[in-house]
Design a protein around this motif. Structure first.
Motif, PDB file in Angstrom:
ATOM      1  N   VAL A 228       0.866  -1.177   0.000  1.00 20.15           N
ATOM      2  CA  VAL A 228       0.000   0.000   0.000  1.00 20.15           C
ATOM      3  C   VAL A 228       0.903   1.227   0.000  1.00 20.15           C
ATOM      4  CG1 VAL A 228      -1.738   1.316   1.263  1.00 20.15           C
ATOM      5  CG2 VAL A 228      -1.863  -1.185   1.215  1.00 20.15           C
ATOM      6  N   VAL A 229       0.841   1.991  -1.092  1.00 20.75           N
ATOM      7  CA  VAL A 229       1.660   3.197  -1.225  1.00 20.75           C
ATOM      8  C   VAL A 229       0.780   4.404  -0.945  1.00 20.75           C
ATOM      9  CG1 VAL A 229       3.174   4.543  -2.721  1.00 20.75           C
ATOM     10  CG2 VAL A 229       3.058   2.049  -2.979  1.00 20.75           C
ATOM     11  N   LYS A 230       1.113   5.153   0.107  1.00 22.40           N
ATOM     12  CA  LYS A 230       0.350   6.350   0.466  1.00 22.40           C
ATOM     13  C   LYS A 230       0.968   7.554  -0.250  1.00 22.40           C
ATOM     14  CE  LYS A 230       0.756   5.870   5.008  1.00 22.40           C
ATOM     15  NZ  LYS A 230       0.491   6.090   6.459  1.00 22.40           N
ATOM     16  N   LEU A 231       0.164   8.224  -1.067  1.00 23.75           N
ATOM     17  CA  LEU A 231       0.648   9.367  -1.820  1.00 23.75           C
ATOM     18  C   LEU A 231       0.501  10.640  -0.984  1.00 23.75           C
ATOM     19  CD1 LEU A 231      -0.815   8.523  -5.331  1.00 23.75           C
ATOM     20  CD2 LEU A 231       1.385   7.883  -4.368  1.00 23.75           C
ATOM     21  N   SER A 232       1.417  11.554  -1.185  1.00 25.27           N
ATOM     22  CA  SER A 232       1.445  12.775  -0.365  1.00 25.27           C
ATOM     23  C   SER A 232       0.309  13.728  -0.696  1.00 25.27           C
ATOM     24  CB  SER A 232       2.797  13.482  -0.525  1.00 25.27           C
ATOM     25  OG  SER A 232       3.036  13.754  -1.902  1.00 25.27           O
ATOM     26  N   SER A 233      -0.227  13.630  -1.934  1.00 23.04           N
ATOM     27  CA  SER A 233      -1.307  14.533  -2.324  1.00 23.04           C
ATOM     28  C   SER A 233      -2.195  13.860  -3.371  1.00 23.04           C
ATOM     29  CB  SER A 233      -0.739  15.837  -2.899  1.00 23.04           C
ATOM     30  OG  SER A 233       0.047  15.569  -4.054  1.00 23.04           O
TER      31      SER A 233
ATOM     32  N   ILE B 226      -3.556  10.409 -11.596  1.00 23.64           N
ATOM     33  CA  ILE B 226      -3.175   9.209 -10.867  1.00 23.64           C
ATOM     34  C   ILE B 226      -3.232   7.949 -11.728  1.00 23.64           C
ATOM     35  CG2 ILE B 226      -5.509   8.965  -9.942  1.00 23.64           C
ATOM     36  CD1 ILE B 226      -2.205   7.896  -8.258  1.00 23.64           C
ATOM     37  N   GLU B 227      -4.256   7.823 -12.585  1.00 20.07           N
ATOM     38  CA  GLU B 227      -4.379   6.623 -13.405  1.00 20.07           C
ATOM     39  C   GLU B 227      -3.228   6.523 -14.400  1.00 20.07           C
ATOM     40  OE1 GLU B 227      -6.412   4.002 -13.151  1.00 20.07           O
ATOM     41  OE2 GLU B 227      -7.096   4.956 -11.307  1.00 20.07           O
TER      42      GLU B 227
ATOM     43  N   ASN C 112      -9.988  10.139   2.383  1.00 19.76           N
ATOM     44  CA  ASN C 112      -9.295  11.286   1.774  1.00 19.76           C
ATOM     45  C   ASN C 112      -7.806  11.054   1.574  1.00 19.76           C
ATOM     46  OD1 ASN C 112     -11.650  12.892   1.641  1.00 19.76           O
ATOM     47  ND2 ASN C 112     -11.416  13.426   3.805  1.00 19.76           N
ATOM     48  N   GLU C 113      -7.400   9.813   1.544  1.00 19.00           N
ATOM     49  CA  GLU C 113      -5.995   9.472   1.333  1.00 19.00           C
ATOM     50  C   GLU C 113      -5.886   8.672   0.038  1.00 19.00           C
ATOM     51  OE1 GLU C 113      -2.701   8.370   4.561  1.00 19.00           O
ATOM     52  OE2 GLU C 113      -4.103   6.738   4.185  1.00 19.00           O
ATOM     53  N   GLN C 114      -5.093   9.180  -0.904  1.00 17.82           N
ATOM     54  CA  GLN C 114      -4.951   8.491  -2.194  1.00 17.82           C
ATOM     55  C   GLN C 114      -3.884   7.416  -2.078  1.00 17.82           C
ATOM     56  OE1 GLN C 114      -3.988  10.801  -5.853  1.00 17.82           O
ATOM     57  NE2 GLN C 114      -5.928   9.975  -6.542  1.00 17.82           N
ATOM     58  N   LEU C 115      -4.255   6.223  -2.554  1.00 16.84           N
ATOM     59  CA  LEU C 115      -3.378   5.065  -2.399  1.00 16.84           C
ATOM     60  C   LEU C 115      -3.125   4.392  -3.741  1.00 16.84           C
ATOM     61  CD1 LEU C 115      -5.246   3.349   0.596  1.00 16.84           C
ATOM     62  CD2 LEU C 115      -3.348   4.976   0.760  1.00 16.84           C
ATOM     63  N   ILE C 116      -1.963   3.780  -3.854  1.00 16.09           N
ATOM     64  CA  ILE C 116      -1.685   2.810  -4.914  1.00 16.09           C
ATOM     65  C   ILE C 116      -1.545   1.459  -4.221  1.00 16.09           C
ATOM     66  CG2 ILE C 116      -0.011   2.004  -6.616  1.00 16.09           C
ATOM     67  CD1 ILE C 116       0.592   4.881  -7.304  1.00 16.09           C
TER      68      ILE C 116
END
Length: 484
Positions: free
Chosen positions: A45-50, A55-56, A85-89
């Motif tokens: 799980v990669v948490k993106l800073s913003s 993103i796609e 509200n946290e964007q993840l990969i």
């Protein structure tokens, strides 16, 4: 947010290995992928800073870059999600079958919950294990020996797919060499996986690739509503079986709360049926030439059976918990993933359960036995049949009115008459003879109306002008015909 929260949100088993990264650094991600491939698999799980609008596109570039840097070819999926509200990969990595896997020529393993470079001793053990591992069925060379038997359409779909590696798409060599780059051919010959995926009729060499599908009201009935055998390239077979299920499963009629319009949807979630079929075709044991896949459609129930048993290390409990799949046929699964038929490599069972819950169905059931095979059963509640009978009695006239309410009285009567004579699958000439209508143009007119109203279906929907075309009643058409 703790890792436990992510495990719950991703519908995973709490025992699964998961690594959380705070930055999208490809080198760090690649090292973890290599380590997971060389162990029992896991999730990143990669948490993106913003939040990123691109993103796609970023995700696709990341996946392509990682695929190029992992050797040998490996299957793992990359998806995006927004949680609180946290964007993840999210990267799902099954256990690899071709150990050792390297990232940028470095081999990593899992140690104390993190990725570390493999020591020389560990590396020796991995290589020794790989040498004594028997060659799996999908990697054995096929008896296929004629390039004329290659399915051009299936090859083109692979090469035009978005997820196909760019080096495969742009390679100027012949088709066999392109498949070799994806481990589906070697020594200028197809592997068994390449054969069943990309030849016109692999069942000639592999009869276990045939799929049977049957629809009946009761298993004890003397006759079937529909019965077919399917053979051909594996994904083409999957698509044909899905169409068979759509035609032979009933639709549920309801009225929208928003606009009070009559709506219709399948009684069974096709997304769940698709996942079940994909699992049966991609993960089954093909080594037994007498095996196969059977789809049974009966009143209130759909069963998908395949011969063999779950892969080693997987059981019913783990399937129900959404346990990551130990891929029995990673080369076959890779093509399914590239073609967007297997988006969640090890969480297909979670998708099936979630879809059944959305449709208010019973919890899906899996059974596995080495002698009896693996069966997935999707069922409606026991009291569904009685409630549907009551609903149909009350709403029969309303159903007819809503479907045909914009027609004139003459047109409506002619369509209903046409529906009443349509028994089973009939050609246009047979329908005309049953109606005793002399004018062919009149028949064409009302047949077009019945098709437009979704009361009549074609047996060859993609070839409306085919001389082999036949017509049959849809669920709507059957209800109208039975109401008169």
């Amino acid at each position: 947010m703790s890792s436990v929260n992510y495990i719950e949100l991703l519908s995973l088993d709490a025992s699964q290995d998961i690594e959380i990264l705070n930055d999208c650094v490809p080198d760090n991600i690649g090292a973890v992928i290599s380590a997971f491939l060389n162990s029992v698999g896991g999730f990143i799980v990669v948490k993106l800073s913003s939040i990123s609008e691109s993103i796609e596109e970023d995700k696709d570039q990341l996946e392509a870059s990682l695929q190029r840097s992992i050797s040998p070819n490996a299957i793992f999926s990359v998806e995006t999600n927004v949680i609180q509200n946290e964007q993840l990969i999210i990267i799902e990595v099954p256990a690899g079958k071709d150990i050792p896997y390297s990232f940028n020529n470095e081999i990593y393993v899992r140690e104390s919950g993190r990725a570390v470079k493999a020591s020389m001793e560990v590396l020796k053990d991995m290589i020794l294990s790989a040498q004594i591992e028997p060659l799996r069925w999908e990697r054995r060379l096929s008896e296929f020996d004629s390039e004329e038997e290659l399915s051009v359409s299936e090859l083109n779909k692979l090469l035009s797919a978005k997820k196909t590696p760019i080096e495969v798409k742009n390679n100027s060599e012949d088709e066999l060499y392109k498949l070799q780059l994806m481990s589906l051919a070697k020594h200028n010959r197809l592997t068994n996986a390449g054969d069943i995926l990309f030849t016109k009729n692999p069942a000639r060499r592999h009869p276990q690739t045939r799929v049977r599908a049957v629809a009946y009201d009761k298993k004890s009935d003397d006759s079937y509503n529909d019965f077919k055998h399917f053979e051909g390239p594996l994904i083409e077979v999957l698509e044909s079986v899905l169409q068979f299920v759509q035609v032979n499963t009933p639709t549920k009629i309801y009225f929208s709360e928003q606009d009070h319009q009559r709506k219709e949807k399948s009684l069974f979630p096709m997304k769940a049926i698709k996942e079940g079929l994909v699992n049966a075709l991609a993960h089954r044991d093909y080594s037994n030439p007498s095996g196969g896949v059977l789809v049974e459609i009966m009143k209130g129930k759909v069963k998908i059976w395949n011969s063999g048993s779950f892969p080693e290390g997987i059981d019913v409990d783990k399937i129900q918990k959404g346990h990551i799949s130990i891929l029995r046929n990673p080369d076959i699964a890779h093509v399914f993933y590239i073609r967007n038929y297997m988006e969640k490599l090890g969480r297909g069972s979670s998708v099936i359960q979630n879809e059944c819950e959305k449709y208010n169905l019973l919890k899906p059931e899996w059974t596995s036995d080495p002698d009896l095979g693996v069966t997935l059963t999707i069922s409606v509640p026991v009291d569904y049949e009685d409630s549907e009978k009551e609903s149909n009695i009350e709403n029969t006239e309303l159903i007819v009115e809503n479907i045909l309410d914009d027609l004139s009285i003459i047109a409506r009567d002619n369509v209903i008459e046409l529906l009443s004579v349509l028994k089973g699958k009939m050609s246009r000439a047979e329908i005309q003879q049953a109606l005793r209508w002399k004018d062919t143009d009149t028949l064409r007119k009302y047949l077009r109306i019945a098709i437009k109203k979704h009361c009549v279906l074609r047996t060859l929907p993609d070839k409306p002008s085919s001389r082999y075309q036949k017509y049959y009643l849809s669920e709507k058409g059957t209800k109208i015909a039975n109401s008169k």
